[in-house]
Design an enzyme around this catalytic site. Structure first.
Site, mmCIF file in Angstrom:
data_model
loop_
_atom_site.group_PDB
_atom_site.id
_atom_site.type_symbol
_atom_site.label_atom_id
_atom_site.label_comp_id
_atom_site.label_asym_id
_atom_site.label_seq_id
_atom_site.Cartn_x
_atom_site.Cartn_y
_atom_site.Cartn_z
ATOM 1 N N ASP A 45 0.859 -1.181 0.000
ATOM 2 C CA ASP A 45 0.000 0.000 0.000
ATOM 3 C C ASP A 45 0.894 1.230 0.000
ATOM 4 O O ASP A 45 1.960 1.216 0.614
ATOM 5 C CB ASP A 45 -0.919 -0.008 1.233
ATOM 6 C CG ASP A 45 -2.178 0.800 0.987
ATOM 7 O OD1 ASP A 45 -3.262 0.201 0.906
ATOM 8 O OD2 ASP A 45 -2.078 2.041 0.854
ATOM 9 N N LEU B 5 -33.647 -11.252 -1.640
ATOM 10 C CA LEU B 5 -35.023 -10.821 -1.873
ATOM 11 C C LEU B 5 -35.572 -10.193 -0.597
ATOM 12 O O LEU B 5 -36.767 -10.251 -0.359
ATOM 13 C CB LEU B 5 -35.899 -12.020 -2.251
ATOM 14 C CG LEU B 5 -36.054 -12.379 -3.721
ATOM 15 C CD1 LEU B 5 -37.102 -13.459 -3.895
ATOM 16 C CD2 LEU B 5 -36.408 -11.171 -4.600
ATOM 17 N N CYS C 269 -20.110 -0.896 -3.026
ATOM 18 C CA CYS C 269 -20.093 -1.613 -4.312
ATOM 19 C C CYS C 269 -21.318 -1.366 -5.183
ATOM 20 O O CYS C 269 -21.194 -0.842 -6.290
ATOM 21 C CB CYS C 269 -19.933 -3.105 -4.049
ATOM 22 S SG CYS C 269 -18.442 -3.464 -3.134
#
Ligand code: UGA
Length: 471
Positions: A30, A269, A279
């Site tokens: 990183d 559902l 996302c």
């Protein structure tokens, strides 16, 4: 195998730790020095089950952290790219981090190396990465670019990685596909699951998982299309929930009916206050942009996003319906994370609702088992952060359930009733049974199910205790 993982965000960190558990030698890179220092010191920046265990097993040995990309890449046979792809103002994925990582890799590889796209990226990214590498004078026969989309969910990320429904390898030649097969061999062969120290997975897991080998472009599309489809499923059921509310039907029963068709399936559902997270919102916009660039207006995705937005507004109207005016009302809020099991508040519908309620002049006492610290940094100081659901409910005009944490589904309802100013619960995640709430005398609103309004005037003008009504 020696592997470099570039980017220690959610996907990179979990993938790195899991690859180490599969027996590989992983260097996590990183460019944020303070993040690397914290990771080197054994601090885990995210709340994720099993990650502490994987750190205990591999930290400093098969899982190491560095700021130096060249050093990590030089020693690796595969380089997983898991850097961020945030949305631009137009909603496209910003691939500048991917591009600069590709440039850096190109100067560092020694011997044949496979560059693995792990970030969610639009179709054609693998082509672009390849082009960037070639432009930077990397010999064509020293590398390949493969798309290996990741389907892990926050909150269950480690188990999702180790017990995936499928492993997708998007490789345009057998040589690079073979490297990925080798990396995932312990999962594909099933040997990982026989290990006594394997992280345990769900009983329903298909082990070993099926391997799907495709072209790189197909794999890139599989990732975007999967997230878009899941978001569509959620918006679909939220739209059905709205109809249920108008006609007095129960969306849970409807879900059971449609979800037991194996072609549809029951998962994803669950109606609620709309999807959030780092996302779905971003990937839907990016996928729509990709489609537009290819000359196709994917209007279905616009509708999925519109329904999602509207779902939040409907919940706000529900709160108004229950409380009439909002200024000065004290509300207990359960849940700030974008879903249960995580401390992530990015694009959290719960946070968006709390912000609207603050603007309306409400006083908020909020409780979240993991996300309070992060939320404190974003919400203004008028929110009181408390240490238990009962503290949040104490003296409140109503209790709002905004995140589906397991502990919110098993509250002591009698105790709740005692501490609330009024027995009003507005449940954005359908955690309670309407009949039970009615029997206890709660005013209970949920999503797509009949509301319980004991103090609503009956037709003859008297109170109707425990009556279930249309929302
Ligand atoms: C999602 C996908 O589920 C993963 O497969 C994918 O790898 C990941 O995005 C990614 O692209 O990195 P995640 O964002 O962690 O995972 O969370 P989900 O569990 O999918 O939930 C997303 C949102 O949908 C949450 O706000 C959740 O509360 C909501 N949701 C989910 C519903 O409202 N109803 C449901 O039935 C399911």
């Amino acid at each position: 195998m020696r592997i470099a993982v570039v980017g220690s965000g959610y996907v990179g960190l979990v993938a790195g730790a899991c690859l180490a558990d599969l027996g590989h030698d992983v260097q996590l890179v990183d460019n944020d020095g303070s993040k690397v220092a914290a990771l080197q010191a054994g601090q885990i920046p995210i709340h994720e089950e099993h990650l502490p265990e994987l750190f205990r097993r591999h930290h400093g040995r098969q899982l190491r952290f560095t700021e130096s990309l060249p050093e990590a890449v030089r020693n690796s046979q595969a380089v997983f790219v898991a850097v961020g792809t945030p949305p631009t103002e137009q909603g496209e994925a910003d691939l500048s981090y991917v591009e600069s990582v590709a440039r850096e890799i190109s100067g560092a590889i020694h011997g044949y190396t496979v560059i693995v796209e792990k970030s969610t990226v639009p179709v054609y990214t693998s082509d672009w990465v390849r082009r960037v590498m070639l432009r930077n004078a990397t010999a064509a026969d020293t590398f390949d670019v493969v798309s290996n989309p990741e389907f892990l969910r926050e909150g269950t990320a480690v188990v999702d990685f180790l017990y995936p429904d499928r492993i997708v390898i998007g490789a345009d030649n057998p040589r690079s596909a073979a490297v990925l097969r080798e990396i995932y061999a312990p999962l594909i062969s099933g040997s990982y699951y026989e290990r006594p120290d394997a992280i345990s997975g769900p009983a329903s897991a298909k082990v070993p998982p099926p391997l799907i080998v495709t072209s790189a472009k197909s794999a890139e599309l599989i990732k975007h299309a999967s997230n878009a489809f899941l978001a569509m499923k959620i918006s679909f059921i939220n739209a059905v929930a709205t109809i249920c509310e108008s006609v007095g039907a129960n969306v849970e029963q409807v879900c059971q009916g449609i979800g037991s068709d194996s072609r549809i399936g029951r998962r994803f559902l669950n109606p609620g206050i709309g999807y959030g997270g780092s996302c779905f919102p971003k990937d839907l916009m990016a996928f729509r942009s990709v489609a537009r660039e290819c000359g196709y207006e994917f209007r279905l995705l616009d509708e999925v996003m519109r329904i999602n937005e509207e779902q939040r507004n409907r919940f706000l109207r529900k709160i108004r319906n229950a409380l009439w005016t909002l200024r000065g009302k004290r509300l207990g809020v359960l849940g700030l994370a974008f879903k249960g099991g995580t401390d992530d508040i990015r694009e959290s519908p719960a946070m968006a609702l709390v912000q609207c309620l603050l603007q309306e002049g409400c006083q908020i006492a909020a409780y979240d088992p993991a996300a309070a610290e992060r939320a404190r940094g974003v919400l203004n100081s008028s929110v009181e952060f408390v240490n238990s659901p009962y503290e949040a409910a104490t003296g409140a005009d109503a209790l709002l359930i905004l995140t589906e944490w397991e502990e919110f589904a098993t509250l002591d309802l009698k105790r709740l009733q005692k501490v609330l100013k009024y027995s009003i619960v507005i449940d954005g995640r359908n955690l309670y049974d309407c009949e039970t709430m009615a029997a206890l005398g709660f005013t209970y609103y949920s999503v797509g199910r009949p509301s319980t309004v004991p103090d609503s005037p009956a037709e003859n003008g008297t109170a109707a205790a425990g009556k279930l009504t249309k929302a």
